[in-house]
Structures are given as C-alpha cells and as structure tokens.
Design a protein around this motif. Structure first.
Motif, short mmCIF file in Angstrom:
data_model
loop_
_atom_site.label_atom_id
_atom_site.label_comp_id
_atom_site.label_asym_id
_atom_site.label_seq_id
_atom_site.Cartn_x
_atom_site.Cartn_y
_atom_site.Cartn_z
N ASP A 265 0.83 -1.19 0.00
CA ASP A 265 0.00 0.00 0.00
C ASP A 265 0.87 1.24 0.00
N PRO A 266 0.36 2.36 -0.59
CA PRO A 266 1.05 3.62 -0.42
C PRO A 266 1.17 3.96 1.06
N ALA A 267 2.17 4.76 1.39
CA ALA A 267 2.41 5.12 2.79
C ALA A 267 1.54 6.29 3.20
N ILE A 268 1.06 6.26 4.43
CA ILE A 268 0.33 7.37 4.97
C ILE A 268 1.33 8.36 5.55
N GLY A 269 1.27 9.60 5.13
CA GLY A 269 2.26 10.58 5.55
C GLY A 269 2.07 11.05 6.97
N ASP A 270 3.03 11.81 7.46
CA ASP A 270 2.94 12.39 8.80
C ASP A 270 1.95 13.55 8.76
N LYS A 271 0.74 13.32 9.21
CA LYS A 271 -0.32 14.31 9.15
C LYS A 271 -0.06 15.45 10.12
N LYS A 272 -0.08 16.67 9.61
CA LYS A 272 0.09 17.83 10.46
C LYS A 272 -1.24 18.18 11.10
N ALA A 273 -1.21 19.19 11.98
CA ALA A 273 -2.40 19.57 12.74
C ALA A 273 -3.32 20.44 11.89
N VAL A 274 -3.85 19.88 10.83
CA VAL A 274 -4.79 20.59 9.98
C VAL A 274 -6.14 19.89 10.12
N ASP A 275 -7.06 20.51 10.83
CA ASP A 275 -8.34 19.87 11.09
C ASP A 275 -9.14 19.63 9.81
N LEU A 276 -8.84 20.40 8.77
CA LEU A 276 -9.58 20.26 7.52
C LEU A 276 -9.25 18.97 6.79
N ILE A 277 -8.07 18.43 7.04
CA ILE A 277 -7.59 17.28 6.28
C ILE A 277 -7.87 15.99 7.03
N GLU A 278 -8.60 15.10 6.37
CA GLU A 278 -8.99 13.83 6.98
C GLU A 278 -7.91 12.77 6.79
N THR A 279 -7.30 12.74 5.59
CA THR A 279 -6.29 11.73 5.27
C THR A 279 -5.21 12.35 4.40
N LEU A 280 -3.96 12.00 4.66
CA LEU A 280 -2.84 12.41 3.82
C LEU A 280 -2.15 11.14 3.34
N ILE A 281 -1.96 11.01 2.02
CA ILE A 281 -1.40 9.79 1.45
C ILE A 281 -0.18 10.13 0.60
N ILE A 282 0.90 9.41 0.83
CA ILE A 282 2.10 9.49 -0.02
C ILE A 282 2.05 8.27 -0.94
N PRO A 283 1.94 8.47 -2.26
CA PRO A 283 1.78 7.32 -3.15
C PRO A 283 3.04 6.47 -3.27
N ARG A 284 2.86 5.20 -3.62
CA ARG A 284 3.99 4.33 -3.92
C ARG A 284 4.25 4.38 -5.42
N THR A 285 5.46 4.05 -5.82
CA THR A 285 5.86 4.10 -7.22
C THR A 285 5.97 2.69 -7.77
N SER A 286 5.46 2.49 -8.99
CA SER A 286 5.55 1.19 -9.64
C SER A 286 5.72 1.40 -11.14
N ASP A 287 5.95 0.30 -11.84
CA ASP A 287 6.14 0.34 -13.29
C ASP A 287 4.94 -0.34 -13.95
N VAL A 288 4.30 0.37 -14.89
CA VAL A 288 3.17 -0.18 -15.63
C VAL A 288 3.43 0.03 -17.11
N GLY A 289 3.65 -1.07 -17.83
CA GLY A 289 3.85 -0.98 -19.28
C GLY A 289 5.06 -0.18 -19.68
N GLY A 290 6.10 -0.12 -18.82
CA GLY A 290 7.30 0.63 -19.12
C GLY A 290 7.26 2.08 -18.66
N LEU A 291 6.20 2.47 -17.96
CA LEU A 291 6.04 3.84 -17.49
C LEU A 291 5.97 3.86 -15.98
#
Length: 310
Positions: free
Chosen positions: A8-34
C-alpha cells in the motif's frame, strides 16, 4: 492501466490541519514501461467519492526506441478516466474503439459487465524519445450499473469548460463547480478538475461534493497554515470550505493540483487486479472468464494480452 496488487502507499505524517482527513504518499511502480505513482486505493482510504484508483503517470521521457505498451487486459464494474498533460496514447478496446488521446482530452471507458482494452504509444510517433505525463483514475460504478453494457466516450479539450481568474486557471473535467458544468457523462455524483494556481494565488474548493480530495502534481500548497509538497493526496473533511494557496518554493511558487471526489457510494467495493465489484463472487467469475478466454478480443490488437496474475 492495470492494477497490480502490492504494498500500500504510505500514509504521511499528518500535520495539525483539522480540515484534512487523510494524507497519502503514493507508492511508485512500473506499468507498461512507465513509472506511475499510485495514491488510491490504500488500506486507510479505499475511495474518494466514486474514485477507487488514482495513478499519476510520469512525467517521463521514454528513451528512443522505447514506447508505452500496456497489452490488452480486462475490466469490470468501473469507468476508467484518462487525462494527459503531455504525450499521446492510442486506446483500443473490445467495442472496436480506436482513439488517440491528446493532452487535455478525456477518455471515459465504462467497463460495466466487461471490456478489454490496450494502451500504447501511437505507431507513427515511435522511434524518437517520447514524453508522457498524465493521470488515470477509475470510478467505481453504482451497484445497479455494475453490469451495464460497456461504453466508450471521448471529449476533446475544447469542449471542457475553462476556469480562469487572476489567481488560477484550469479545466472542469467532470461535474459542476463555480457555476460551470462539464459535458462529460457521470454515472454518480462526481467532481474532477485540473487546476493551476498562480504564485501568490489561491483556489476556493466549496463543499459541493460529499467527499473531496486534491492530488498535488507540482509545486507546494498552503492549507490553513500547513504546507504540503508535490505527489501527496489530501482528502478533506465533509462540509468544510477549503482554501488552497500556492506556497513559495518549486515552480516559481505556482502549484498544479487535481481536485476530485463526489458522493459516497454507501456500499463496499472489492478490487482485485482490474476488477471492481460490490460482490466477491462476481470478481471470481471475472477471473475465470479471463482465464478461459470468455472476454471479447480487441480488434487490431489480438496477438498479446496480460495474463491473469497468479
């Protein structure tokens, strides 16, 4: 694109922003050479509105002689939305569609009960180095439409409403926002927009959709005093007005974001490889149909296919 299960992508270190429910750092992969950055789905957040899959493709330069080659593969229970900033992709599918998507255009392919498609660099562009940059998302279909007849629709850049202000510019891809309405068809309440915020500028995201998120493509943004950099997904709380400010830094202080979301589907969705369904049994059926050659072929691209993952 194909979804290959993995970490799974990693969940980032969420700062104290009440407006933000979830912060996600995506994972990198190769699909069809891209190289792609996959931000949805994750263990912490499966959907934002109907969006069950979010891939940031590139930006990349494919070396001379290389090309994007995603071989024919199947889908059920979803719509794929392909949107490019740079480069071209040739789409073929089992309905007989053959379409080259250019930057700013929208390809909406609705799998319904089942479709097969391939995504490749156009033949006439192969040879020299190729640039490619864009986003591909999947929209889970409402339960009563999961087995609908497959469909394909193409909307050109010129037909998408433009948003323009001294602080920002952009295009409305799906849904309604700031008094504008996109012509791209929706099967459930969906919001999707491509927005560039000028240095020192801001963009207002009203509470027009039950679930909303942004993906930061380039630059940094400041939300309620906290700064977030590129290649992060921020999902917001329901009902709050959001002000996204371009933050000083990369890109001369400007920022490029994708805004997306919509109404909650209010029912669970299962995802396995390229199959999305509210029923585990339907996914098992689709696996067996692909394994035994029951899906339709892609005219003009019959020689290759992506085998069912082990």
């Amino acid at each position: 694109m194909s979804f290959f299960p993995g970490e799974d992508p990693a969940i980032g270190d969420k700062k104290a922003v009440d407006l933000i429910e979830t912060l996600i750092i995506p994972r990198t992969s190769d699909v069809g050479g891209l190289e792609v950055r996959r931000a949805l789905p994750t263990a912490k957040r499966r959907l934002v509105g109907p969006f069950i899959f979010f891939d940031r493709m590139g930006p990349a330069i494919l070396r001379a002689g290389d090309a994007l080659d995603v071989q024919p593969h199947p889908h059920i229970g979803l719509s794929t939305v392909t949107y490019l900033f740079d480069g071209h992709i040739k789409h073929r599918d089992s309905l007989g569609t053959e379409m080259v998507i250019s930057p700013g255009d929208v390809n909406l392919m609705t799998a319904g009960r089942g479709i097969v498609h391939s995504e490749r660099s156009p033949e006439e562009l192969r040879g020299p180095p190729l640039s490619i940059s864009g986003v591909q998302t999947w929209l889970a279909l409402p339960e009563h439409l999961e087995d609908m007849k497959p469909d394909f629709a193409h909307t050109t850049k010129a037909d998408l409403p433009e948003m323009r202000d001294k602080d920002f510019s952009g295009r409305l891809i799906m849904g309604g926002l700031h008094g504008l309405k996109s012509p791209v068809h929706q099967y459930s309440d969906t919001l999707y927009a491509d927005i560039r915020i000028e240095a020192g500028g801001r963009f207002h995201i009203p509470a027009v959709a039950e679930e909303r998120a942004i993906y930061i493509l380039d630059g940094s943004v400041n939300i309620a005093g906290d700064v977030f950099g590129s290649n992060q997904l921020l999902a917001f709380r329901e009902g709050d007005d959001i002000i996204v400010n371009a933050a000083p830094g990369a890109n001369g202080g400007s920022a490029h974001i994708m805004l997306f979301g919509g109404a909650s589907l209010n029912s669970k969705r299962y995802i396995w490889w390229n199959f999305v369904s509210s029923s585990k049994e339907r996914i098992e059926q689709a696996k067996e149909e692909w394994r035994t050659g029951k899906f339709d072929i892609v005219p003009g691209d019959e020689e290759e296919f992506v085998p069912l993952p082990e």
